[in-house]
Write a protein that holds these residues in place. Sequence first.
Motif, short mmCIF file in Angstrom:
data_model
loop_
_atom_site.label_atom_id
_atom_site.label_comp_id
_atom_site.label_asym_id
_atom_site.label_seq_id
_atom_site.Cartn_x
_atom_site.Cartn_y
_atom_site.Cartn_z
N SER A 47 -15.45 42.19 133.62
CA SER A 47 -15.49 43.32 134.69
C SER A 47 -15.61 44.70 133.82
N ILE A 48 -14.69 44.73 132.63
CA ILE A 48 -14.80 46.22 132.03
C ILE A 48 -16.19 46.42 131.37
N SER A 50 -19.10 44.75 132.02
CA SER A 50 -20.21 44.89 132.98
C SER A 50 -20.21 46.40 133.45
N THR A 51 -19.07 46.88 133.69
CA THR A 51 -18.84 48.24 134.29
C THR A 51 -19.65 49.27 133.55
N GLY A 54 -23.19 48.87 133.21
CA GLY A 54 -24.00 49.48 134.44
C GLY A 54 -23.91 50.98 134.30
N GLY A 55 -23.01 51.61 134.07
CA GLY A 55 -23.13 53.08 133.60
C GLY A 55 -23.95 53.50 132.81
N SER A 293 -14.37 54.80 133.56
CA SER A 293 -15.04 53.75 134.31
C SER A 293 -14.40 52.44 134.25
N ALA A 294 -13.93 52.11 132.93
CA ALA A 294 -13.14 50.75 132.88
C ALA A 294 -11.93 50.92 133.53
N THR A 296 -10.99 52.92 136.24
CA THR A 296 -11.21 52.78 137.85
C THR A 296 -11.70 51.54 138.19
N ALA A 297 -12.48 50.70 137.41
CA ALA A 297 -13.23 49.38 137.54
C ALA A 297 -11.79 48.43 137.92
N SER A 301 -10.06 46.87 141.41
CA SER A 301 -10.09 45.51 141.64
C SER A 301 -8.80 45.08 142.12
#
Length: 431
Positions: A47-48, A50-51, A54-55, A293-294, A296-297, A301
Motif C-alpha cells: 500500500s505504501i 503503490s501510494t 501513484g503520487g 502520502s505513506a 495518510t495512506a 486504511s
Amino acid sequence: MSPELLTFGMFGMVLLAIICGVSLSFAMGGTAVVFGYIMFGSNGMYSIVSTMFGGMWSILLSSIPFFVFIGVALARSRIAEDLYHAFYLWSGRMPGGLLVGTSGFAATLSAMTGSCAASTITTGMVGIPAMDQRGYDRNFVLGTIGASGTLGIIIPPSITLILIGMQTGQSVGKLFVGGMAAGLILLAVFLIYVLFRALSNNKLAPPASERTPWAERLSSLKSVILPLVVILSVLVSIFAGIATPTEAAAVGAAAVTFSVAIRGELTWTYIKEVSHGSATVTGMVLWIVFGASAFTAIYGSGGGTAFLQNALRGMDIEPWVMILLMQAVTLVLGMFLDPIGIILLVLPIFYPIVAGLGVDPIWFCVLFQLNLCIGYISPPFGYNLFYLKTLSPETPITQIYNAVLPYLVLMLSTGALIFLFPEIITNFTND
C-alpha cells in the motif's frame, strides 16, 4: 487496532521522532512502515509503495523542480542584489524608507521564487548590512524581514498552493489569484505599520542623508526589467489561461536562465551549483510529499481519517466555529511542522468536511495558507525565526521573538479580517 489507538500511536510516534531530530519526511514515512506492517503485514508495504508511485504520476508535482530551480538560480545570481539597490535608491530618503523598500523587495522575491527561505535569507543578507550602516533599529529590521519573508509561500508562484490544489482538486490558478490578493493585503498592512512607526520615531529608521540624483534612480530601473520578465512569464501565462502551472513553471525557469545569460553570469560553475542546489531542495520537498502520502495512506486504511472526520462532524457547533477550529489547529501545527507536511497531513481530513459546509473552498484554502504563513514567525519553532537567528547570530532568540510579535498580531488581524469578510478573496476568485 482501534482508530483511537491508531491516531494516538501514529501521531505520537511522528512527534517523538521529530523531537529526537528525525527529519519530517522520514518521521512520517517510518511511522507509516511500522504501523502498516503491524496492521496489514506485507500488504501494508504494498500500500505504501503503490501510494508513493501513484503520487509520482501527478503532473502538478512536476512543477515543483521548476519553481525550485527559479529560486535557486535567482539566489545564485546578482539579480537580487541589483533589484534591492533599485528599491534602496527609490525609497531611502523617507523615514523607514529602506524597510519599505525591503518589504517590497521581499514580496518581489516571493513572486519570483515561491520560497520563504529564499525570500527571508536573501532579503536579510542584502538588506541588514545596508540598514545597519544607516542606524536602523535591529529589532525593527529583523521583525520586518521575518514577516515579509513569509510572503514567499502565499504570493504566487507557491509550491504549497500547488500542493493544496493537488489535495483538494481546486484550480491552482484560482488559488494563485486568492494567494496574490491575500499576499498583497499583508504587504500593504506591513508597509502601513512600518511607515507609522518610522514617522512616529525617526530614530528607529532614519532617512538617508544623501540625495540620489534622478539620473541614477532612473538608471537603476534597468535592474527591474529582468525580474519583471520572470514574474510576468509565470503569472500572466497562468492567469490568462495560456499555460498550466507546470508549463508556466517551465517558462519561468527558461526566463531565469535567459536573464542570467544576458547578464553574463551563465558559467559552467554557475550551472553546476544551481543544478546541485535545485536537486537537493527538490529531493527534500518530494521526500516530505512521499512520507506524508505513506502516512495518510496507512492512517486512512486503518480508519483513522474517517474517525477524525466523524468526530468533527459529530460536534454540535456552527459551521463558522468549525472553520475557526480547523484554522486554529493549522496555526498551532505551523509552530512545529513544515507547511508541506501540514498540508498533506490535515487537508485530507479537513477538506471533505469543508466541502459539506457550503463555504467557498478557495476562501478556505487561502485562509489555511495564511495560517501556514503565520506559523513561520510563531514562537517557539517558526522557521523564519531560525532564519533570522542565522542572519543575526549575536541576537538572542527571545529578542527575535519580541521583534516579530507586532507583525504576528498584524497577520492574525489580517486573517481575522479575511475570515469575517470572505468576499475580500471571493470577489477575485469567482468567475
